[in-house]
Write an enzyme that holds these catalytic residues in place. Structure first.
Site, PDB file in Angstrom:
ATOM      1  N   HIS A 367       0.790  -1.228   0.000  1.00  0.00           N
ATOM      2  CA  HIS A 367       0.000   0.000   0.000  1.00  0.00           C
ATOM      3  C   HIS A 367       0.823   1.278   0.000  1.00  0.00           C
ATOM      4  O   HIS A 367       0.256   2.375   0.088  1.00  0.00           O
ATOM      5  CB  HIS A 367      -0.937   0.053   1.207  1.00  0.00           C
ATOM      6  CG  HIS A 367      -2.023  -0.979   1.191  1.00  0.00           C
ATOM      7  ND1 HIS A 367      -3.255  -0.734   0.639  1.00  0.00           N
ATOM      8  CD2 HIS A 367      -2.046  -2.248   1.650  1.00  0.00           C
ATOM      9  CE1 HIS A 367      -4.005  -1.820   0.778  1.00  0.00           C
ATOM     10  NE2 HIS A 367      -3.292  -2.755   1.383  1.00  0.00           N
ATOM     11  N   LYS A 558      -8.660  13.900   4.601  1.00  0.00           N
ATOM     12  CA  LYS A 558      -7.742  12.754   4.580  1.00  0.00           C
ATOM     13  C   LYS A 558      -6.787  12.939   5.741  1.00  0.00           C
ATOM     14  O   LYS A 558      -6.783  14.001   6.381  1.00  0.00           O
ATOM     15  CB  LYS A 558      -6.967  12.691   3.264  1.00  0.00           C
ATOM     16  CG  LYS A 558      -6.330  14.036   2.871  1.00  0.00           C
ATOM     17  CD  LYS A 558      -5.616  13.969   1.531  1.00  0.00           C
ATOM     18  CE  LYS A 558      -6.516  14.102   0.334  1.00  0.00           C
ATOM     19  NZ  LYS A 558      -6.724  12.858  -0.389  1.00  0.00           N
ATOM     20  N   ARG A 559      -5.976  11.909   6.042  1.00  0.00           N
ATOM     21  CA  ARG A 559      -4.977  12.076   7.092  1.00  0.00           C
ATOM     22  C   ARG A 559      -4.067  13.258   6.771  1.00  0.00           C
ATOM     23  O   ARG A 559      -3.820  13.577   5.609  1.00  0.00           O
ATOM     24  CB  ARG A 559      -4.149  10.796   7.235  1.00  0.00           C
ATOM     25  CG  ARG A 559      -4.913   9.680   7.917  1.00  0.00           C
ATOM     26  CD  ARG A 559      -5.311  10.034   9.333  1.00  0.00           C
ATOM     27  NE  ARG A 559      -4.170  10.013  10.213  1.00  0.00           N
ATOM     28  CZ  ARG A 559      -3.892   9.008  11.045  1.00  0.00           C
ATOM     29  NH1 ARG A 559      -4.680   7.944  11.124  1.00  0.00           N
ATOM     30  NH2 ARG A 559      -2.823   9.055  11.822  1.00  0.00           N
ATOM     31  N   LYS A 564       0.685  14.582   1.353  1.00  0.00           N
ATOM     32  CA  LYS A 564      -0.666  14.868   0.839  1.00  0.00           C
ATOM     33  C   LYS A 564      -0.861  16.361   0.582  1.00  0.00           C
ATOM     34  O   LYS A 564      -1.845  16.777  -0.024  1.00  0.00           O
ATOM     35  CB  LYS A 564      -1.717  14.350   1.822  1.00  0.00           C
ATOM     36  CG  LYS A 564      -1.710  12.819   1.957  1.00  0.00           C
ATOM     37  CD  LYS A 564      -2.711  12.343   2.997  1.00  0.00           C
ATOM     38  CE  LYS A 564      -2.613  10.861   3.301  1.00  0.00           C
ATOM     39  NZ  LYS A 564      -3.254  10.006   2.282  1.00  0.00           N
ATOM     40  N   THR A 666      -8.551   6.639  -1.997  1.00  0.00           N
ATOM     41  CA  THR A 666      -9.896   6.107  -2.183  1.00  0.00           C
ATOM     42  C   THR A 666     -10.926   7.203  -1.924  1.00  0.00           C
ATOM     43  O   THR A 666     -12.022   7.154  -2.476  1.00  0.00           O
ATOM     44  CB  THR A 666     -10.159   4.907  -1.244  1.00  0.00           C
ATOM     45  OG1 THR A 666      -9.670   5.241   0.062  1.00  0.00           O
ATOM     46  CG2 THR A 666      -9.457   3.666  -1.745  1.00  0.00           C
ATOM     47  N   LYS A 670     -14.572   8.321  -3.809  1.00  0.00           N
ATOM     48  CA  LYS A 670     -15.840   8.629  -3.135  1.00  0.00           C
ATOM     49  C   LYS A 670     -16.348  10.002  -3.577  1.00  0.00           C
ATOM     50  O   LYS A 670     -17.542  10.191  -3.853  1.00  0.00           O
ATOM     51  CB  LYS A 670     -15.665   8.600  -1.603  1.00  0.00           C
ATOM     52  CG  LYS A 670     -15.321   7.223  -1.064  1.00  0.00           C
ATOM     53  CD  LYS A 670     -14.754   7.267   0.359  1.00  0.00           C
ATOM     54  CE  LYS A 670     -14.051   5.937   0.659  1.00  0.00           C
ATOM     55  NZ  LYS A 670     -13.245   5.980   1.896  1.00  0.00           N
TER      56      LYS A 670
END
Ligand code: Z16
Length: 832
Positions: A367, A558-559, A564, A666, A670
């Protein structure tokens, strides 16, 4: 004991309104033990959940019995995380009795929403990896696949996040405090798991060398089962989570009062194993308790899998035809050594036979490529905690290295890269290499990520085993992420194309035509507006901030992680704020920047970014000169339930990681499925989302993974130069560094400014800033044309069918697991 009866002798619970209502009152009085007048919202939640669970149990037993009678090949999904969220609406919806339940509650004068809201989130996961496991459970059950989840029943799920003075503070998440109505404790399903001790060599009955693990500490793993309701309710699978229980073994040698209390203390401590989920997303801490958790649940699961297999078989050669074990990341990779130990030490198989069976049974999903996230346990630790496993790992390694080409070619560098042991510095076991070697298939989670696996971390292994790496692009379940989370849109979709999309999301492509239909566009907008109102109310409740429903809801949830790049979004926010202040007469498109996400408690930079977002929000939201055209909110405690409110309301989806760093994502799926347009880099599954929704319906910006790689290979870049040449970036950074957002502590953000400048800007925030702003402007421009925006939004929803986790799970079933759907027999004929 063997009672003789047929399952039809049991009265099946009725699914109609009257039956539900009667059942609620019975449960309330006889099991919850409350009078209707005294019952709290939580009592009603427990009541309803227990009554709904009743309606699952008979079908669950039918399913399990069918698997057993057919001796079906099962897939076992081993995962340290299952990020499930709430289950009430999910169970009702998959059973098809949402309306019946609402009416039954209505007749009792109760609101369904109030009951639903009393359920705590089962937050047994950090983020993407754990939620993916939960989506796969839903998809396996909905496809009729014999799939079991195995994990840990953490007493404390992922911490609860609060902001105190803008800083993240963590509180324990006590989801089990009031009991868990969904689970069934199985106190008789109990396996011993050992730690420490030493290995004794002896001669077996035919005089061969053999080993036993002795003088070890023991803990018991006790099972808790949660039914996993497939869509339509035909298949009910099992999620089995292990809880640590002390053994009753006692050292009677020194039995006196002091030793007794000491021994009991030890027992109490051993139950800490399943106490708490480690809160790290894509970074490993290397703590001994974490290694013990990994081995604890893996060993218990393998013992359980072998017990089930041995009900039908006497030898092990058919294990790979009856069990597929999927390793969700390397967390359960010690299972490869454990299965070897069980087969060789306990069942006396020959090493080579055991190895062949092991490899044919396991498959591994990677992952992340982030080096800090690749598990590598110190050899010294494994030697101490799992001494027999260390020997087995050495043996696997020796046999492997002996027959590699590298040895023949004398290529020692390559040999040391292939080794299971990292010999640079403190010696460590590379769990990724162990997982690769012990599996017949290894997959990445998006096309780009899988390609990069082949080129980077697993390049040598890929050369050695060219057929082993394969891609399985992630997916999301349309039941939770469209049908349940977005009733407004899903009802609209169903009125137009029927309800086939719920179990076959490819059918949602039938909406493509509707993008050109003005009436449909109007209705699509109305659904989005309804969701935005719902989110606005949630924002007001959570933060006290009022936001404009007609502003662009620009969402990054998100985290919190540097890769990110929430910072890139913050810098754009500040630049936009400055532009709005400079040009007060321009008619701006109002923008609401919505952030949410947790930072790992020890990740200081991520926590500082949280404080920065809160500080920026404070300044921007209270500056009258921007006339409410810009609002910034950071919602606390992002979890599955919050996601279900936020995602359906988003206009713009921020997927802006440094290219090459997000394995898949992911949340991106969504959001696009719910009609948000993506602004994103060509990273992870964004690449495939672009291919599906079409390049005209997505805002792509920034460097590609290849460009990032080349830039880094050529020695990087000078962020100072980039900043100097971009006035709006320079001004935003200057404001941060001079304390415009932190007048109480002007140096607070020094570490952030440092990282983006002299620190070399590892995540290329400054390098991508200008192109990001260009893409943001394009989005704002498009938003002025509601018809065009809506057309593209519809095309996003219509073109996301491929990203259903049903598709993903079917690919695994066909190409990795070789498992097939089983249709449970519900006619009541089965023997119990
Ligand atoms: C995690 O959530 C992920 C990777 C990882 O190594 C550890 C954790 Cl806890 C995420 C990836 O970051 C994300 O890109 C991916 O979509 C998700 O796993 C599911 O594959």
């Amino acid at each position: 004991m063997d009672a003789r009866y047929k399952s039809r002798d049991i009265e099946r619970r009725s699914l109609d309104v009257d039956g539900l209502k009667r059942s609620f009152l019975e449960w309330l009085v006889y099991s919850v033990g409350k009078d209707a007048r005294a019952a709290t919202r939580r009592d009603w939640f427990h009541t309803v959940a227990l009554a709904v669970r009743d309606r699952v149990v008979d079908r669950w037993m039918d399913t399990t019995r069918s698997y057993y009678q057919e001796d079906a090949k099962r897939v076992y999904y081993l995962s340290l995380e299952f990020l499930i969220g709430r289950l009430l609406t999910n169970s009702l919806s998959n059973l098809g009795i949402v309306d019946e339940c609402r009416q039954a509650l209505d007749r009792l004068g109760l609101s369904m929403e109030d009951v639903v809201d009393a359920e705590p989130d089962a937050a047994l996961g950090n983020g993407g990896l754990g939620r993916l496991a939960a989506c796969f459970l839903d998809s396996m059950a909905s496809q009729g696949l014999p799939g079991y989840g195995y994990g840990i029943r953490y007493e404390f799920g992922l911490f609860e996040q609060r902001f105190e003075n803008g800083w993240q503070v963590e509180y324990p998440e006590q989801w089990l405090q009031f009991g868990n109505p969904w689970e069934f404790a199985r106190p008789e399903v109990l396996y011993p798991v050992q730690f420490y001790g030493r290995v004794e060599e002896f001669r077996d009955s035919v005089g061969d060398r053999a080993y036993r693990w002795v003088d070890a500490d023991r803990v018991l793993a006790m099972a808790y089962d949660t039914p996993v309701v497939g869509y339509g309710g035909d298949t009910i699978n099992t999620l089995r989570l292990w809880s640590a229980r002390a053994t009753r073994d006692f050292n009677f040698g020194h039995f006196n009062d002091g030793a007794y209390m000491k021994a009991v203390e030890q027992k109490i401590l051993s139950e800490n194993l399943s106490r708490v989920l480690y809160p790290n997303d894509a970074t490993e801490t290397g703590k001994e308790l974490r290694l013990k958790q990994e081995y604890f649940f893996t060993s218990a699961s393998l013992q359980d899998i072998l017990r089930r297999y041995l009900q039908h078989h006497t030898t092990f050669e058919n294990l790979p035809n009856k069990a597929a074990i999927q390793l969700n990341d390397t967390h359960p990779a010690i299972g490869i050594a454990e299965l070897m130990r069980l087969l060789v030490d306990q069942h006396a198989l020959r090493w080579d036979d055991a190895w062949e069976i092991t490899r044919a049974t396991f498959a591994y999903t990677n992952h992340t490529l982030l080096p800090e996230a690749l598990e590598a346990w110190p050899v010294r630790m494994i030697e101490r905690v799992l001494p027999r496993h260390m020997q087995i790992i050495y043996e696997i390694n020796a046999k492997f290295l002996n027959r590699t080409k590298a040895r023949a070619d004398g290529d020692n560098a390559r040999l040391s890269r292939l080794s299971l042991i990292d010999e640079r510095g403190e010696r460590r076991v590379r769990m990724g290499n162990l997982a690769f070697l012990g599996s017949h298939k290894v997959n990445g989670v998006s096309a780009l990520h899988t390609e990069l696996m082949k080129q980077t971390v697993f390049a040598d292994f890929h050369e050695e085993f060219p057929d082993r790496i394969n891609n399985k692009t992630n997916g999301i379940t349309p039941r939770r992420w469209l049908k349940q989370a977005n009733p407004a849109l899903s009802e609209l979709i169903t009125t137009r194309i029927g309800e086939g999309w719920i179990s076959d999301l490819s059918q949602i492509a039938a909406l493509r035509d509707k993008a050109d239909d003005v009436v449909f566009r109007e209705e699509f907008r109305r659904a989005k507006r309804k969701n935005k109102k719902r989110l606005a109310a949630y924002i007001a409740r959570q933060t006290g901030e009022e936001v404009l429903v007609d502003s662009i809801f620009d969402v990054q949830v998100k985290r919190m992680h540097e890769y990110k790049r929430q910072l890139l979004n913050v810098l754009h926010t500040i630049a936009l704020y400055n532009e709005m202040r400079d040009n007060p007469t321009v008619s701006w498109v109002p923008v609401t920047k919505v952030f949410a996400g947790k930072a790992a408690p020890s990740y200081h930079m991520a926590k500082l970014i949280i404080k920065l977002i809160n500080d920026v929000a404070k300044v921007v939201n209270h500056d009258p000169s921007v006339h409410d055209n810009l609002k910034v909110v950071l919602l606390p405690n992002y979890n599955v339930t919050a996601a279900e409110i936020i995602i359906p309301a988003a206009d713009l989806s921020e997927q802006i990681s440094t290219a090459g760093m997000e394995a898949s994502g992911t949340g991106n799926m969504k959001l696009a499925l719910n009609g948000a347009l993506t602004i994103g880099t060509l990273d992870g599954a964004n690449v495939e989302i672009r291919e599906h929704v079409g390049p005209d319906n997505i805002f792509i910006f920034g460097m590609t993974a290849e460009e990032v790689n080349d830039l880094r290979a050529s020695g990087g870049f000078n962020p100072r130069e980039v900043i100097a040449s971009n006035p709006s970036l320079k001004r935003a950074l200057d404001m941060i560094s001079t304390g415009a957002f932190s007048p109480d502590d002007r140096n607070r953000y020094h570490p952030i400014v440092q990282a983006l400048t002299d620190g070399g800007d590892h995540f290329l925030v400054t390098a991508d800033f200008a192109d990001y702003c260009r893409a943001q402007e394009a989005a704002m421009h498009l938003y002025r044309d509601p018809e065009e925006w809506t057309r593209k939004a519809i095309l996003n929803t219509a073109n996301m069918g491929w990203f259903s986790s049903d598709r993903t799970v079917n690919e695994y079933a066909g190409e990795v697991w070789d498992v097939h759907p089983v249709h449970p027999n519900h006619d009541g004929e089965g023997f119990r």
